[in-house]
Design a protein around this motif. Structure first.
Motif, PDB file in Angstrom:
ATOM      1  N   ASP A 106       4.595   0.311 -10.370  1.00 36.26           N
ATOM      2  CA  ASP A 106       3.411   0.628 -11.179  1.00 36.26           C
ATOM      3  C   ASP A 106       2.183  -0.078 -10.621  1.00 36.26           C
ATOM      4  N   GLY A 107       2.115  -0.180  -9.291  1.00 33.43           N
ATOM      5  CA  GLY A 107       0.998  -0.879  -8.667  1.00 33.43           C
ATOM      6  C   GLY A 107      -0.357  -0.296  -8.996  1.00 33.43           C
ATOM      7  N   TYR A 108      -0.428   1.017  -9.205  1.00 33.30           N
ATOM      8  CA  TYR A 108      -1.727   1.654  -9.463  1.00 33.30           C
ATOM      9  C   TYR A 108      -2.413   1.095 -10.704  1.00 33.30           C
ATOM     10  N   GLY A 109      -1.647   0.489 -11.591  1.00 35.31           N
ATOM     11  CA  GLY A 109      -2.213  -0.089 -12.805  1.00 35.31           C
ATOM     12  C   GLY A 109      -2.504  -1.570 -12.683  1.00 35.31           C
ATOM     13  N   ASN A 110      -2.407  -2.113 -11.458  1.00 36.43           N
ATOM     14  CA  ASN A 110      -2.619  -3.533 -11.221  1.00 36.43           C
ATOM     15  C   ASN A 110      -3.652  -3.752 -10.117  1.00 36.43           C
ATOM     16  N   ARG A 111      -4.081  -4.987  -9.962  1.00 35.01           N
ATOM     17  CA  ARG A 111      -5.034  -5.331  -8.905  1.00 35.01           C
ATOM     18  C   ARG A 111      -4.256  -5.609  -7.626  1.00 35.01           C
ATOM     19  N   ASP A 155       0.854  -1.184   0.000  1.00 36.16           N
ATOM     20  CA  ASP A 155       0.000   0.000   0.000  1.00 36.16           C
ATOM     21  C   ASP A 155       0.893   1.238   0.000  1.00 36.16           C
ATOM     22  N   ILE A 156       1.194   1.720  -1.189  1.00 36.98           N
ATOM     23  CA  ILE A 156       2.147   2.819  -1.329  1.00 36.98           C
ATOM     24  C   ILE A 156       1.602   4.143  -0.817  1.00 36.98           C
ATOM     25  N   ASP A 159       3.140   4.899 -18.650  1.00 38.72           N
ATOM     26  CA  ASP A 159       2.154   5.977 -18.714  1.00 38.72           C
ATOM     27  C   ASP A 159       2.613   7.239 -18.000  1.00 38.72           C
ATOM     28  N   GLN A 160       3.493   7.092 -17.007  1.00 42.49           N
ATOM     29  CA  GLN A 160       3.891   8.244 -16.204  1.00 42.49           C
ATOM     30  C   GLN A 160       5.264   8.799 -16.580  1.00 42.49           C
ATOM     31  N   ILE A 161       5.841   8.307 -17.676  1.00 42.84           N
ATOM     32  CA  ILE A 161       7.140   8.813 -18.111  1.00 42.84           C
ATOM     33  C   ILE A 161       7.136  10.328 -18.304  1.00 42.84           C
ATOM     34  N   PRO A 162       6.125  10.929 -18.972  1.00 43.41           N
ATOM     35  CA  PRO A 162       6.190  12.385 -19.170  1.00 43.41           C
ATOM     36  C   PRO A 162       6.308  13.173 -17.871  1.00 43.41           C
ATOM     37  N   LYS A 163       5.694  12.689 -16.805  1.00 44.48           N
ATOM     38  CA  LYS A 163       5.737  13.408 -15.533  1.00 44.48           C
ATOM     39  C   LYS A 163       6.938  13.030 -14.679  1.00 44.48           C
ATOM     40  N   LEU A 164       7.456  11.813 -14.846  1.00 46.08           N
ATOM     41  CA  LEU A 164       8.537  11.335 -13.992  1.00 46.08           C
ATOM     42  C   LEU A 164       9.923  11.465 -14.609  1.00 46.08           C
ATOM     43  N   ALA A 208      -3.236   7.138  -9.880  1.00 46.42           N
ATOM     44  CA  ALA A 208      -2.031   7.607 -10.561  1.00 46.42           C
ATOM     45  C   ALA A 208      -1.296   8.630  -9.705  1.00 46.42           C
ATOM     46  N   ALA A 209      -2.048   9.475  -9.010  1.00 45.42           N
ATOM     47  CA  ALA A 209      -1.418  10.470  -8.136  1.00 45.42           C
ATOM     48  C   ALA A 209      -0.668   9.811  -6.989  1.00 45.42           C
ATOM     49  N   ASP A 210      -1.226   8.727  -6.442  1.00 40.01           N
ATOM     50  CA  ASP A 210      -0.527   7.983  -5.399  1.00 40.01           C
ATOM     51  C   ASP A 210       0.806   7.454  -5.925  1.00 40.01           C
ATOM     52  N   GLN A 211       0.766   6.941  -7.151  1.00 37.74           N
ATOM     53  CA  GLN A 211       1.979   6.356  -7.727  1.00 37.74           C
ATOM     54  C   GLN A 211       3.027   7.420  -7.995  1.00 37.74           C
ATOM     55  N   LEU A 212       2.614   8.545  -8.552  1.00 37.68           N
ATOM     56  CA  LEU A 212       3.557   9.631  -8.802  1.00 37.68           C
ATOM     57  C   LEU A 212       4.234  10.082  -7.513  1.00 37.68           C
ATOM     58  N   ARG A 213       3.437  10.230  -6.483  1.00 37.54           N
ATOM     59  CA  ARG A 213       3.961  10.687  -5.195  1.00 37.54           C
ATOM     60  C   ARG A 213       4.987   9.687  -4.649  1.00 37.54           C
ATOM     61  N   TYR A 214       4.652   8.419  -4.710  1.00 36.20           N
ATOM     62  CA  TYR A 214       5.549   7.394  -4.172  1.00 36.20           C
ATOM     63  C   TYR A 214       6.820   7.266  -5.010  1.00 36.20           C
ATOM     64  N   ASN A 215       6.666   7.251  -6.331  1.00 36.63           N
ATOM     65  CA  ASN A 215       7.839   7.108  -7.186  1.00 36.63           C
ATOM     66  C   ASN A 215       8.809   8.268  -6.997  1.00 36.63           C
TER      67      ASN A 215
END
Length: 262
Positions: free
Chosen positions: A149-154, A117-118, A189-194, A161-168
């Protein structure tokens, strides 16, 4: 991550800014390693390490290898990347018992592994700080944080996506504080922002899934893309990989010493 939904489960292979800051590291101010596109590499996460592959970059498991192994690879002229899982719990790691059960979600398709749970950076940041300290203290040049990339998985958690960006970004910043370069694993999917936060990329199977063009921003920014395929033969993906400037290999799923380079 190693693509999780394939039938290979039997293969064994952070309050974000509130953690105590590591000891100052000269590399953290800007002297850390910055791998350029096209560097040849070796990725080995299982089996007896073969240090003799004549390439400038090795990516190996951070827990499985002591500082002496990293030092030996440095003597051979290699830069060394520390593989860690930062988005999934692994029951076979020595610190597995330090993870509160509230952090553990569904399995990610690999035996003994469960999504984390990121969102709970209050619990995760201190745990990941210790792991990154380990990489730094063993002398690694960089870290490959996996399962980012957990946000894209079960996962069992309502991750966004915001949770993932914050954690990464948290993981990237913690690595940089320790003087380590850091790679973005998959998460196309998050390459442009990361892109500004990461020094290189590590990708699996972009050719098989017709996604390699999405990694072009890394190469355009002068940052290496370390890429592997498992199912395709080198003649099926190497021409495109060379055109895009990727550092590409064919590997077996168990990521032992065997490799075929473009």
């Amino acid at each position: 991550m190693r693509r999780p939904l394939l039938p290979l489960a039997g293969l064994l292979l952070l309050a974000t800014a509130c953690t105590a800051a590591p000891d100052p590291d000269a590399k953290a101010t800007g002297d850390r390693w910055r791998p350029a596109p096209g560097l040849a590499w070796q990725w080995q996460l299982s089996g007896r390490l073969d240090p003799s592959v004549d390439v400038p970059v090795y990516d190996i498991d951070g827990f499985d290898h002591p500082a002496s192994t990293v030092a030996d690879l440095h003597r051979r002229g290699r830069k060394v990347v520390c593989y860690l899982s930062t988005g999934a719990w692994e029951d076979f790691r020595p610190d597995a018992g330090d993870f509160p059960k509230v952090l553990l979600g569904k399995g990610n398709g690999w035996e003994g592994e469960r999504w984390l749970d990121i969102r709970r950076t209050d619990l995760l940041a201190p745990l990941m700080a210790k792991r990154l300290d380990m990489c730094r203290d063993k002398g690694f040049d960089a870290v490959e944080p996996d399962n980012m990339d957990g946000y894209g998985n079960r996962t069992g958690f309502p991750l966004t996506a915001a949770d993932q960006l914050r954690y990464n970004r948290l993981i990237a910043g913690m690595a940089h504080e320790r003087g380590l370069a850091v790679g973005l694993k998959n998460d196309l999917d998050q390459i442009p922002k990361l892109l500004p936060d990461f020094d290189f990329a590590v990708n699996e199977q972009c050719a098989e899934y017709d996604e390699c063009g999405r990694l072009a921003p890394f190469v355009a920014a002068g940052k290496a893309v370390f890429h592997v395929e498992y199912e395709l033969t080198t003649d099926q993906f190497c021409p495109q990989a060379r055109k895009l400037g990727l550092s590409s290999l064919r590997k077996r799923y168990e990521l032992d010493a065997w490799r075929q380079a473009c």
